[in-house]
Design a protein around this motif. Structure first.
Motif, PDB file in Angstrom:
ATOM      1  N   UNK A 291       0.728  -1.133   0.131  1.00 29.20           N
ATOM      2  CA  UNK A 291      -0.121  -0.077  -0.036  1.00 29.20           C
ATOM      3  C   UNK A 291       0.844   1.290   0.003  1.00 29.20           C
ATOM      4  N   UNK A 292       1.849   1.296   0.666  1.00 32.85           N
ATOM      5  CA  UNK A 292       2.760   2.406   0.956  1.00 32.85           C
ATOM      6  C   UNK A 292       3.473   2.716  -0.408  1.00 32.85           C
ATOM      7  N   UNK A 293       4.004   1.659  -1.055  1.00 33.47           N
ATOM      8  CA  UNK A 293       4.401   1.605  -2.641  1.00 33.47           C
ATOM      9  C   UNK A 293       3.492   2.314  -3.374  1.00 33.47           C
ATOM     10  N   UNK A 294       2.364   1.725  -3.368  1.00 35.78           N
ATOM     11  CA  UNK A 294       1.310   2.297  -4.261  1.00 35.78           C
ATOM     12  C   UNK A 294       1.153   3.776  -4.049  1.00 35.78           C
ATOM     13  N   UNK A 295       1.105   4.300  -2.930  1.00 35.24           N
ATOM     14  CA  UNK A 295       0.851   5.568  -2.635  1.00 35.24           C
ATOM     15  C   UNK A 295       2.016   6.523  -2.998  1.00 35.24           C
ATOM     16  N   UNK A 296       3.213   5.908  -2.814  1.00 33.80           N
ATOM     17  CA  UNK A 296       4.626   6.765  -3.607  1.00 33.80           C
ATOM     18  C   UNK A 296       4.424   6.813  -4.954  1.00 33.80           C
ATOM     19  N   UNK A 297       4.000   5.623  -5.749  1.00 37.08           N
ATOM     20  CA  UNK A 297       3.883   5.704  -7.282  1.00 37.08           C
ATOM     21  C   UNK A 297       2.862   6.794  -7.683  1.00 37.08           C
ATOM     22  N   UNK A 298       2.059   6.799  -6.701  1.00 39.97           N
ATOM     23  CA  UNK A 298       0.802   7.866  -7.193  1.00 39.97           C
ATOM     24  C   UNK A 298       1.422   9.153  -6.662  1.00 39.97           C
ATOM     25  N   UNK A 299       2.645   9.630  -6.080  1.00 42.55           N
ATOM     26  CA  UNK A 299       2.933  10.961  -5.622  1.00 42.55           C
ATOM     27  C   UNK A 299       2.281  11.218  -4.323  1.00 42.55           C
ATOM     28  N   UNK A 300       1.903  10.266  -3.665  1.00 46.77           N
ATOM     29  CA  UNK A 300       1.385  10.783  -2.289  1.00 46.77           C
ATOM     30  C   UNK A 300       2.115  10.538  -0.986  1.00 46.77           C
ATOM     31  N   UNK A 301       3.405   9.963  -1.449  1.00 46.59           N
ATOM     32  CA  UNK A 301       4.230   9.539  -0.089  1.00 46.59           C
ATOM     33  C   UNK A 301       4.768  11.125   0.494  1.00 46.59           C
ATOM     34  N   UNK A 302       3.817  11.448   1.097  1.00 43.46           N
ATOM     35  CA  UNK A 302       4.289  12.753   2.137  1.00 43.46           C
ATOM     36  C   UNK A 302       4.973  12.107   3.393  1.00 43.46           C
ATOM     37  N   UNK A 303       5.411  13.171   4.162  1.00 40.70           N
ATOM     38  CA  UNK A 303       6.284  12.632   5.446  1.00 40.70           C
ATOM     39  C   UNK A 303       5.236  11.911   6.261  1.00 40.70           C
ATOM     40  N   UNK A 304       4.136  12.330   6.638  1.00 40.44           N
ATOM     41  CA  UNK A 304       2.997  11.823   7.446  1.00 40.44           C
ATOM     42  C   UNK A 304       2.767  10.424   6.891  1.00 40.44           C
TER      43      UNK A 304
END
Length: 398
Positions: A291-304
């Motif tokens: 899930x965290x990787x999917x969010x990172x690929x969507x550009x949503x990997x903010x610090x929180x």
């Protein structure tokens, strides 16, 4: 104080020296790179080569402790760690610092493998898992306070003062060993080190798919944490603009999930069985990282988002590490030292290799770090599924 709690405190303090040598200097990595004129990848070598030296040397300490008892290898390892810490304090170049870190790894390896063997000398099953969890509670002080103390030392002494503090920690550990740690392997139970006997034991262990599978399930779980350790300072400080102290606080928060879950491992194992807890931990770890990787690929990997995702992932890993350690060693009590050292060697080398393999992809952003950790989580899941039928037969028979 109960004997179990006393063992947890003493063995936890000894086990903390190795993690202390990693966690305390993490806030200093950017400063070390700047001061010694080294690249990020080269500076990460202070972690990679530490892990590899730490892993390979366990294969020596385990059989040696089976022959001479548990305390002498502890003293030798602590002595090596002390000397290497002093060398790191004075290192004039990044190459000399990496060499000193290798020396620290060579010494700290004894503390990890011998404490595991001491646990197996005195406890098995539920009690061993409970003790392993208590030990993790004691050395959880390292990821909680070591980075903070390192950040504080940087402001007063610079990064070199961190390695001087490690030398002091080695002296304290020597005193703890001398005063409070009894010898747990009687002379009549010691096994002489013969290459033929050692080779036979290694072959027995390496032909045991459950031992090897559980070892690498734990190993690639730890490899994900090693990748985080090697990369987090640069990601948090350079990408998100955290100060060394703020990074230390973030690192502490990330470790809290692991610490809490490791304390729940023993009672959960007693109630549901080791294999069920390992399945839960590995599945949750893989899902969290995916899930965290999917969010990172969507550009949503903010610090929180990264902070929350890693708390969840490391929390599930906290169920996996102590349970797989105990489950892998339980059937091999007659060669506990060798089994502990071989397992530790394979795990640490796997972690070092994964850090080295992910290094060229690191660009200072969170995505390569998260991607490498996700790969580790999927490997743990695949390994567990591969050994699951045999593991079920062996554990149910036990």
């Amino acid at each position: 104080m109960s004997p179990l709690m006393r063992s947890a405190i003493v063995l936890g303090l000894l086990s903390a020296v190795g993690p202390f040598a990693i966690d305390m200097f993490l806030p200093a990595l950017p400063a070390i790179a700047a001061d010694l004129g080294a690249s990020v990848a080269t500076t990460q070598g202070t972690i990679t080569f530490y892990f590899i030296a730490f892993g390979l040397t366990q294969l020596i300490y385990g059989p040696w402790s089976d022959q001479v008892g548990r305390k002498l290898p502890l003293y030798v390892g602590l002595g090596l760690f002390l000397i290497a810490s002093l060398c790191a304090t004075l290192a004039p170049t990044i190459d000399m610092l990496i060499l000193a870190r290798v020396g620290q790894g060579l010494g700290a390896a004894s503390l990890m493998v011998v404490t595991r063997a001491i646990i197996r000398d005195e406890y098995t099953g539920y009690e061993a898992t409970k003790l392993m969890g208590l030990i993790m509670l004691v050395f959880s002080v390292s990821p909680m306070f070591a980075p903070l103390s390192g950040a504080a030392l940087i402001t007063v002494t610079g990064w070199r003062g961190i390695f001087a503090a490690m030398a002091v920690a080695a002296l304290v550990a020597m005193l703890v060993t001398a005063v409070w740690q009894a010898e747990t392997l009687p002379k009549e139970h010691r096994v002489p080190v013969h290459l033929k006997t050692m080779g036979r034991g290694i072959r027995t262990l390496m032909r045991d798919p459950v031992f090897m599978g559980l070892t690498f399930v734990g190993g690639f779980g730890m490899a994900a944490f090693f990748i985080f350790i090697a990369s987090a300072a640069f990601v948090y400080v350079e990408t998100f603009g955290l100060t060394p102290t703020q990074f230390s606080l973030a690192f502490t928060v990330n470790a809290m999930g692991f610490i809490g879950a490791s304390q729940a491992a023993a009672p959960l194992m007693q109630k549901h069985g080791a294999l069920t807890i390992i399945l839960l931990g590995v599945g949750g770890f893989a899902a969290s990282m995916y899930v965290l990787m999917a969010l990172a690929l969507m550009g949503l990997a903010s610090f929180p988002v990264i902070l929350a995702g890693l708390i969840a992932g490391f929390g599930f890993m906290g169920l996996v590490i102590p349970t797989t350690m105990v489950a892998a060693l339980d059937p091999h009590g007659d060669i506990a030292g060798l089994a502990s050292s071989l397992g530790g060697t394979l795990q640490m080398v796997a972690g070092g290799v994964m850090v080295a393999a992910s290094g060229p992809f690191f660009d200072g952003t969170p995505t390569p770090m998260i991607g490498a950790m996700t790969v580790c989580s999927l490997i743990t899941l695949g390994l567990l599924l591969a050994i699951l039928p045999r593991a079920r037969r062996i554990m149910s028979a036990g």
